[in-house]
Scaffold this motif. Structure first.
Motif, PDB file in Angstrom:
ATOM      1  N   LEU A 121       0.823  -1.209   0.000  1.00 31.22           N
ATOM      2  CA  LEU A 121       0.000   0.000   0.000  1.00 31.22           C
ATOM      3  C   LEU A 121       0.862   1.267   0.000  1.00 31.22           C
ATOM      4  O   LEU A 121       0.591   2.226  -0.726  1.00 31.22           O
ATOM      5  CB  LEU A 121      -0.919   0.009   1.229  1.00 31.22           C
ATOM      6  CG  LEU A 121      -2.050  -1.025   1.278  1.00 31.22           C
ATOM      7  CD1 LEU A 121      -2.737  -0.972   2.634  1.00 31.22           C
ATOM      8  CD2 LEU A 121      -3.052  -0.773   0.162  1.00 31.22           C
ATOM      9  N   ILE A 122       1.900   1.262   0.827  1.00 34.63           N
ATOM     10  CA  ILE A 122       2.784   2.431   0.905  1.00 34.63           C
ATOM     11  C   ILE A 122       3.466   2.675  -0.441  1.00 34.63           C
ATOM     12  O   ILE A 122       3.546   3.808  -0.927  1.00 34.63           O
ATOM     13  CB  ILE A 122       3.840   2.232   2.010  1.00 34.63           C
ATOM     14  CG1 ILE A 122       3.167   2.184   3.380  1.00 34.63           C
ATOM     15  CG2 ILE A 122       4.884   3.346   1.970  1.00 34.63           C
ATOM     16  CD1 ILE A 122       4.121   1.826   4.510  1.00 34.63           C
ATOM     17  N   LEU A 123       3.961   1.610  -1.058  1.00 35.55           N
ATOM     18  CA  LEU A 123       4.652   1.742  -2.339  1.00 35.55           C
ATOM     19  C   LEU A 123       3.714   2.264  -3.418  1.00 35.55           C
ATOM     20  O   LEU A 123       4.094   3.118  -4.232  1.00 35.55           O
ATOM     21  CB  LEU A 123       5.237   0.392  -2.752  1.00 35.55           C
ATOM     22  CG  LEU A 123       6.393  -0.111  -1.883  1.00 35.55           C
ATOM     23  CD1 LEU A 123       6.722  -1.567  -2.197  1.00 35.55           C
ATOM     24  CD2 LEU A 123       7.624   0.758  -2.048  1.00 35.55           C
ATOM     25  N   GLN A 124       2.462   1.787  -3.439  1.00 34.24           N
ATOM     26  CA  GLN A 124       1.493   2.273  -4.415  1.00 34.24           C
ATOM     27  C   GLN A 124       1.242   3.766  -4.256  1.00 34.24           C
ATOM     28  O   GLN A 124       1.201   4.518  -5.234  1.00 34.24           O
ATOM     29  CB  GLN A 124       0.169   1.510  -4.265  1.00 34.24           C
ATOM     30  CG  GLN A 124       0.216   0.073  -4.767  1.00 34.24           C
ATOM     31  CD  GLN A 124      -1.062  -0.679  -4.438  1.00 34.24           C
ATOM     32  OE1 GLN A 124      -2.081  -0.089  -4.066  1.00 34.24           O
ATOM     33  NE2 GLN A 124      -1.016  -2.003  -4.561  1.00 34.24           N
ATOM     34  N   GLU A 125       1.054   4.201  -3.017  1.00 37.62           N
ATOM     35  CA  GLU A 125       0.778   5.621  -2.771  1.00 37.62           C
ATOM     36  C   GLU A 125       1.993   6.489  -3.070  1.00 37.62           C
ATOM     37  O   GLU A 125       1.866   7.607  -3.548  1.00 37.62           O
ATOM     38  CB  GLU A 125       0.321   5.825  -1.320  1.00 37.62           C
ATOM     39  CG  GLU A 125      -1.015   5.204  -0.990  1.00 37.62           C
ATOM     40  CD  GLU A 125      -2.148   5.750  -1.847  1.00 37.62           C
ATOM     41  OE1 GLU A 125      -2.089   6.916  -2.249  1.00 37.62           O
ATOM     42  OE2 GLU A 125      -3.096   4.986  -2.112  1.00 37.62           O
ATOM     43  N   ALA A 126       3.177   5.970  -2.787  1.00 34.43           N
ATOM     44  CA  ALA A 126       4.398   6.750  -3.025  1.00 34.43           C
ATOM     45  C   ALA A 126       4.568   7.081  -4.504  1.00 34.43           C
ATOM     46  O   ALA A 126       5.099   8.144  -4.853  1.00 34.43           O
ATOM     47  CB  ALA A 126       5.614   5.992  -2.511  1.00 34.43           C
TER      48      ALA A 126
END
Length: 294
Positions: A121-126
């Motif tokens: 999730l963090i990587l997608q948002e980044a």
């Protein structure tokens, strides 16, 4: 002011501090107990958690709340914070959480606690924030992690699935920590130091090499200086490949070429859609295959 009044004032202040500390613990406990998102947000924004009298901020920031969500694997809360407060959720938390402004503590925390779903999730948002273009390659706290990137940390902890997720999302396998060590150096040190967990170590190494068409690492001279021992550790073919005495196997070269074409912002979906057998894919998360490139 009389002594009695002064003492009463101190008692009142002490009581307020105790109450705030207790309420602060309640928020931590509520995240740990996976309470509903609405309840956590009500608690997070209450101006009661910071007990310092001169504090300009008296509620938890989305960034600090996200760290708690990662630690306790509260995926619904992490998703809420990232979708509603993307910039703030991935901003640096307060100094009591991390003292190095250039680090990526949320990624490091997700790797350390093996929270692969939240890591994804963090990587997608980044990818959606231009300001976080170099986010995956930020070094960790120099006081606690020697400037290791999240990929260094994933290799050190043998998180093979996190290694794939980070590499597929654009993390650099050539990044160096403050000692000049690359993630490849970290894995080689692991293999040299102990024969425990050989399988996970070699899997991390194989996953790393598939995203690393250019081999550059600090320990190359150490390998060249002791070819007999390193050949036993790595296998002769892999040893010769790493020191430049032999080209990569055709399969490895093919996978390196294919993986370079996948857009990081669409990973791992783009990997799933490749028209090749699943057994040949370095799949992340629960579908990770035990792939050997040598």
């Amino acid at each position: 002011m009389s002594t009695s009044a002064t003492n009463n004032g101190r008692l009142h202040t002490d009581e307020k501090c105790k109450q705030r500390k207790y309420q602060s613990f309640l928020f931590y406990q509520a995240v740990r107990d996976l309470k509903p998102v609405w309840m956590l947000e009500d608690m997070r924004t209450m101006e009661t958690f910071y007990w310092e009298e001169d504090a300009s901020q008296r509620s938890y920031t989305p960034s600090e709340a996200l760290l708690y969500a990662i630690v306790h694997d509260h995926q619904a809360y992490a998703q809420y914070l990232l979708s509603h407060y993307t910039d703030e959720a991935l901003a640096m938390p307060g100094e009591r959480f991390c003292c190095c402004p250039s680090s990526a503590p949320h990624l490091a925390m997700a790797v350390r606690y093996d929270r692969r779903d939240i890591l994804g999730l963090i990587l997608q948002e980044a990818h959606r924030l231009p300001s976080l273009r170099s986010y995956m390659n930020r070094g960790g706290c120099f006081h606690m992690e020697d400037g290791k990137t999240p990929l260094h940390l994933a290799c050190e902890l043998l998180r093979s699935e996190s290694v794939i997720l980070l590499l597929g999302n654009g993390a650099s396998p050539q990044a160096e920590d403050q000692n000049g060590m690359t993630p490849l150096d970290v894995i080689l040190e692991q293999l040299w130091d102990s024969k425990v967990n050989i399988g996970p170590k070699k899997l991390c190494l194989d996953n790393l090499l598939m995203f690393m068409p250019e081999i550059r690492f600090k320990m190359k001279s150490a390998l060249e200086g002791d070819p007999v021992c390193w050949s036993k550790v790595l296998g002769e073919d892999k040893f010769k490949y790493l020191v430049g005495q032999k080209p990569a196997p055709l399969f490895l070269m093919a996978m390196q070429t294919i993986l370079r074409q996948l857009p990081p912002e669409q990973f791992p979906d783009s990997l799933d859609e490749l028209p090749i057998p699943s057994s040949l894919k370095p799949l992340p998360c629960k579908q990770l295959g035990q792939l050997k490139v040598f």
